[in-house]
Design a protein around this motif. Structure first.
Motif, PDB file in Angstrom:
ATOM      1  N   ARG A  43       0.841  -1.197   0.000  1.00  0.00           N
ATOM      2  CA  ARG A  43       0.000   0.000   0.000  1.00  0.00           C
ATOM      3  C   ARG A  43       0.877   1.249   0.000  1.00  0.00           C
ATOM      4  NH1 ARG A  43      -2.117   3.754   3.452  1.00  0.00           N
ATOM      5  NH2 ARG A  43      -4.336   4.293   3.263  1.00  0.00           N
ATOM      6  N   GLN A  44       0.653   2.151  -0.955  1.00  0.00           N
ATOM      7  CA  GLN A  44       1.420   3.392  -1.015  1.00  0.00           C
ATOM      8  C   GLN A  44       0.957   4.343   0.086  1.00  0.00           C
ATOM      9  OE1 GLN A  44       0.830   4.819  -5.019  1.00  0.00           O
ATOM     10  NE2 GLN A  44       2.435   3.526  -5.852  1.00  0.00           N
ATOM     11  N   HIS A  45       1.914   5.007   0.714  1.00  0.00           N
ATOM     12  CA  HIS A  45       1.631   5.908   1.827  1.00  0.00           C
ATOM     13  C   HIS A  45       1.880   7.339   1.365  1.00  0.00           C
ATOM     14  CE1 HIS A  45       1.292   7.494   5.824  1.00  0.00           C
ATOM     15  NE2 HIS A  45       1.192   6.300   6.368  1.00  0.00           N
ATOM     16  N   SER A  46       0.847   8.177   1.393  1.00  0.00           N
ATOM     17  CA  SER A  46       0.968   9.531   0.858  1.00  0.00           C
ATOM     18  C   SER A  46       1.930  10.392   1.662  1.00  0.00           C
ATOM     19  CB  SER A  46      -0.413  10.194   0.817  1.00  0.00           C
ATOM     20  OG  SER A  46      -0.983  10.273   2.114  1.00  0.00           O
ATOM     21  N   ALA A  47       2.086  10.133   2.980  1.00  0.00           N
ATOM     22  CA  ALA A  47       2.938  10.976   3.817  1.00  0.00           C
ATOM     23  C   ALA A  47       4.424  10.747   3.571  1.00  0.00           C
ATOM     24  CB  ALA A  47       2.624  10.741   5.292  1.00  0.00           C
ATOM     25  N   ILE A  48       4.792   9.681   2.887  1.00  0.00           N
ATOM     26  CA  ILE A  48       6.200   9.402   2.606  1.00  0.00           C
ATOM     27  C   ILE A  48       6.447   9.358   1.104  1.00  0.00           C
ATOM     28  CG2 ILE A  48       6.679   8.258   4.788  1.00  0.00           C
ATOM     29  CD1 ILE A  48       6.270   5.580   3.463  1.00  0.00           C
ATOM     30  N   GLY A  49       5.736  10.208   0.388  1.00  0.00           N
ATOM     31  CA  GLY A  49       5.962  10.320  -1.050  1.00  0.00           C
ATOM     32  C   GLY A  49       5.411   9.167  -1.856  1.00  0.00           C
ATOM     33  N   ARG A  50       4.289   8.587  -1.388  1.00  0.00           N
ATOM     34  CA  ARG A  50       3.623   7.476  -2.076  1.00  0.00           C
ATOM     35  C   ARG A  50       4.528   6.260  -2.206  1.00  0.00           C
ATOM     36  NH1 ARG A  50      -1.195   8.835  -3.449  1.00  0.00           N
ATOM     37  NH2 ARG A  50      -1.480   6.862  -4.549  1.00  0.00           N
ATOM     38  N   ALA A  51       5.431   6.098  -1.269  1.00  0.00           N
ATOM     39  CA  ALA A  51       6.255   4.887  -1.207  1.00  0.00           C
ATOM     40  C   ALA A  51       5.591   3.907  -0.244  1.00  0.00           C
ATOM     41  CB  ALA A  51       7.660   5.218  -0.725  1.00  0.00           C
ATOM     42  N   THR A  52       6.005   2.643  -0.294  1.00  0.00           N
ATOM     43  CA  THR A  52       5.506   1.669   0.674  1.00  0.00           C
ATOM     44  C   THR A  52       6.325   1.776   1.953  1.00  0.00           C
ATOM     45  OG1 THR A  52       6.979  -0.026  -0.245  1.00  0.00           O
ATOM     46  CG2 THR A  52       4.744   0.091  -1.127  1.00  0.00           C
ATOM     47  N   PRO A  53       5.726   1.574   3.118  1.00  0.00           N
ATOM     48  CA  PRO A  53       6.481   1.713   4.370  1.00  0.00           C
ATOM     49  C   PRO A  53       7.726   0.842   4.427  1.00  0.00           C
ATOM     50  CG  PRO A  53       4.134   1.691   4.834  1.00  0.00           C
ATOM     51  CD  PRO A  53       4.274   1.380   3.367  1.00  0.00           C
ATOM     52  N   ILE A  54       7.641  -0.393   3.951  1.00  0.00           N
ATOM     53  CA  ILE A  54       8.777  -1.303   4.066  1.00  0.00           C
ATOM     54  C   ILE A  54       9.956  -0.827   3.241  1.00  0.00           C
ATOM     55  CG2 ILE A  54       8.265  -2.835   2.143  1.00  0.00           C
ATOM     56  CD1 ILE A  54       9.211  -3.936   5.728  1.00  0.00           C
ATOM     57  N   SER A  55       9.703  -0.002   2.199  1.00  0.00           N
ATOM     58  CA  SER A  55      10.799   0.485   1.354  1.00  0.00           C
ATOM     59  C   SER A  55      11.698   1.450   2.097  1.00  0.00           C
ATOM     60  CB  SER A  55      10.230   1.148   0.097  1.00  0.00           C
ATOM     61  OG  SER A  55       9.533   2.338   0.425  1.00  0.00           O
ATOM     62  N   ARG A  56      11.260   1.978   3.232  1.00  0.00           N
ATOM     63  CA  ARG A  56      12.086   2.886   4.020  1.00  0.00           C
ATOM     64  C   ARG A  56      12.983   2.151   5.006  1.00  0.00           C
ATOM     65  NH1 ARG A  56       9.937   8.752   5.870  1.00  0.00           N
ATOM     66  NH2 ARG A  56      10.169   9.738   3.841  1.00  0.00           N
ATOM     67  N   LEU A  57      12.847   0.847   5.091  1.00  0.00           N
ATOM     68  CA  LEU A  57      13.754   0.053   5.913  1.00  0.00           C
ATOM     69  C   LEU A  57      14.871  -0.460   5.015  1.00  0.00           C
ATOM     70  CD1 LEU A  57      11.310  -1.994   8.192  1.00  0.00           C
ATOM     71  CD2 LEU A  57      12.205   0.322   8.500  1.00  0.00           C
ATOM     72  N   THR A  58      16.093  -0.117   5.298  1.00  0.00           N
ATOM     73  CA  THR A  58      17.205  -0.427   4.388  1.00  0.00           C
ATOM     74  C   THR A  58      17.930  -1.710   4.729  1.00  0.00           C
ATOM     75  OG1 THR A  58      18.682   0.936   5.737  1.00  0.00           O
ATOM     76  CG2 THR A  58      17.570   2.011   3.889  1.00  0.00           C
ATOM     77  N   ASN A  59      17.643  -2.320   5.882  1.00  0.00           N
ATOM     78  CA  ASN A  59      18.389  -3.499   6.292  1.00  0.00           C
ATOM     79  C   ASN A  59      17.525  -4.758   6.413  1.00  0.00           C
ATOM     80  OD1 ASN A  59      20.821  -2.029   6.602  1.00  0.00           O
ATOM     81  ND2 ASN A  59      20.107  -1.278   8.585  1.00  0.00           N
ATOM     82  N   VAL A  60      16.407  -4.774   5.696  1.00  0.00           N
ATOM     83  CA  VAL A  60      15.532  -5.945   5.774  1.00  0.00           C
ATOM     84  C   VAL A  60      16.215  -7.120   5.088  1.00  0.00           C
ATOM     85  CG1 VAL A  60      13.289  -6.881   5.166  1.00  0.00           C
ATOM     86  CG2 VAL A  60      13.511  -4.467   5.759  1.00  0.00           C
ATOM     87  N   PRO A  61      16.343  -8.277   5.767  1.00  0.00           N
ATOM     88  CA  PRO A  61      16.999  -9.434   5.140  1.00  0.00           C
ATOM     89  C   PRO A  61      16.303  -9.840   3.857  1.00  0.00           C
ATOM     90  CG  PRO A  61      16.753  -9.777   7.496  1.00  0.00           C
ATOM     91  CD  PRO A  61      15.983  -8.525   7.173  1.00  0.00           C
ATOM     92  N   GLY A  62      17.088 -10.054   2.803  1.00  0.00           N
ATOM     93  CA  GLY A  62      16.553 -10.470   1.517  1.00  0.00           C
ATOM     94  C   GLY A  62      15.942  -9.371   0.694  1.00  0.00           C
ATOM     95  N   GLN A  63      16.023  -8.120   1.149  1.00  0.00           N
ATOM     96  CA  GLN A  63      15.373  -7.013   0.440  1.00  0.00           C
ATOM     97  C   GLN A  63      15.990  -6.777  -0.924  1.00  0.00           C
ATOM     98  OE1 GLN A  63      15.602  -3.239   2.453  1.00  0.00           O
ATOM     99  NE2 GLN A  63      13.888  -2.370   1.330  1.00  0.00           N
ATOM    100  N   TYR A  64      17.300  -6.997  -1.067  1.00  0.00           N
ATOM    101  CA  TYR A  64      17.987  -6.701  -2.322  1.00  0.00           C
ATOM    102  C   TYR A  64      18.400  -7.969  -3.084  1.00  0.00           C
ATOM    103  CZ  TYR A  64      18.214  -2.198  -0.023  1.00  0.00           C
ATOM    104  OH  TYR A  64      17.888  -1.046   0.627  1.00  0.00           O
ATOM    105  N   ASN A  65      17.795  -9.077  -2.745  1.00  0.00           N
ATOM    106  CA  ASN A  65      18.105 -10.310  -3.472  1.00  0.00           C
ATOM    107  C   ASN A  65      17.400 -10.329  -4.813  1.00  0.00           C
ATOM    108  OD1 ASN A  65      19.622 -11.115  -1.324  1.00  0.00           O
ATOM    109  ND2 ASN A  65      18.107 -12.525  -0.477  1.00  0.00           N
TER     110      ASN A  65
END
Length: 330
Positions: free
Chosen positions: A308-330
């Motif tokens: 779900r896109q969040h309007s308060a963070i520039g229509r990004a998804t909340p999880i995209s603001r976490l940079t150290n999620v395991p497997g995020q860049y696989n």
């Protein structure tokens, strides 16, 4: 607005004017040299002679007089209706017998054309904030919901059928006024201030022991996603003022902050999350029972955090603001 390397930037105008005024060039020759018309060259030379270098800057195109401008008293009345009563431009126009376009122009000029930044209670501008990294602050709160009877609640099946379902639901109790009591679901929610990533659990109470257990699991859940929780913000509910909560925060090395009494706006991010929670999960569709609604919460949370896109963070998804999620860049 001219670009930086154009002939008649403020610097170019100054060179042109100095050739004419200080060095005595003929206006026609200076105009040919700078590839402009002679009236233009004469205008800048005259302004330089009268005002010096300060006269080479751009002037506002706003007229000196605006006879048809909305009177100040009317502008103040428009602003008052917008702030205090939160009326739409059409409603304000109807109240004051003005064109809606005039009202909208005034609201745009006063930066009140959008109500999202105005406090609904006080009418004052909301002071927004956001911590600079995930885990710097998490918001916690409890959302209380009435349990759904077997067969569905009144919101979807109507009052009559809803009352029948309430009486037929196993395990219900009756109050002294003969009302059927189904109990409540207490949704303990946690929202990260920076990313808006949300964590939630449903329980049958809001005691300190339950709140502490939710906090410990939430801190661990965020740690699995590379987020170290540093602070927690809560309201002044009894579970958050308990010694158990204080000891748990000390054990987790989390600094605890509480909102000002009777000021839920301080914890506004989680209050807004509760509104989304209610509209998109709790009352979004017909649930045949409370168990069915509770079973739908994990799936909705995944959609909220990951899709779900969040309007308060520039229509990004909340999880995209976490940079150290395991497997995020696989």
């Amino acid at each position: 607005m001219v670009h930086a390397n154009a002939v008649l930037t403020p610097r170019g105008r100054l060179l042109l004017a100095r050739r004419i005024v200080d060095e005595g060039w003929p206006i026609v020759r200076a105009a040919e040299h700078f590839h402009v018309s002679w009236p233009t060259a004469k205008r800048w030379a005259t302004r330089y002679a009268a005002m010096g270098e300060a006269g080479m800057t751009d002037r506002s195109s706003r007229p000196h007089r605006s006879p048809n401008r909305t009177p100040t008293a009317v502008v103040r009345r428009i602003v008052e209706l917008r702030w205090r009563r939160r009326l739409s431009p059409s409603a304000i126009a109807s109240t004051l017998s003005l064109p809606a376009s005039t009202v909208h122009a005034v609201l745009v000029r006063c930066r009140l054309n959008r109500l999202s930044h105005i406090d609904i209670r006080s009418g004052e501008q909301i002071r927004r904030y956001e911590h600079d990294h995930p885990g710097s602050l998490i918001h916690v709160d409890v959302k209380k919901l009435g349990n759904i009877p077997v067969g569905g609640g009144w919101r979807f099946v109507g009052r009559a059928a809803g009352n029948i379902n309430r009486r037929a639901t196993p395990g219900t109790a009756r109050s002294k006024h003969r009302d059927v009591l189904l109990g409540h679901a207490y949704v303990h929610t946690v929202v990260d201030d920076h990313s808006r990533v949300a964590y939630a659990e449903i329980h049958d109470d809001e005691t300190a022991a339950t709140a502490v257990a939710v906090l410990r699991r939430a801190v661990g859940w965020f740690a699995d996603r590379g987020v170290v929780v540093e602070r927690v913000l809560s309201d002044n509910g009894g579970c958050y003022r308990s010694h158990a909560w204080r000891d748990a925060c000390a054990d987790l090395r989390v600094s605890h902050k509480r909102t000002r009494p009777y000021r839920p706006q301080t914890n506004g991010k989680i209050e807004r999350f509760h509104r989304t929670l209610a509209g998109e999960w709790a009352f979004a569709r017909h649930y045949s029972s409370e168990r069915a609604r509770r079973a739908a919460l994990p799936g909705w949370l995944h959609t909220y955090n990951h899709h779900r896109q969040h309007s308060a963070i520039g229509r990004a998804t909340p999880i995209s603001r976490l940079t150290n999620v395991p497997g995020q860049y696989n």
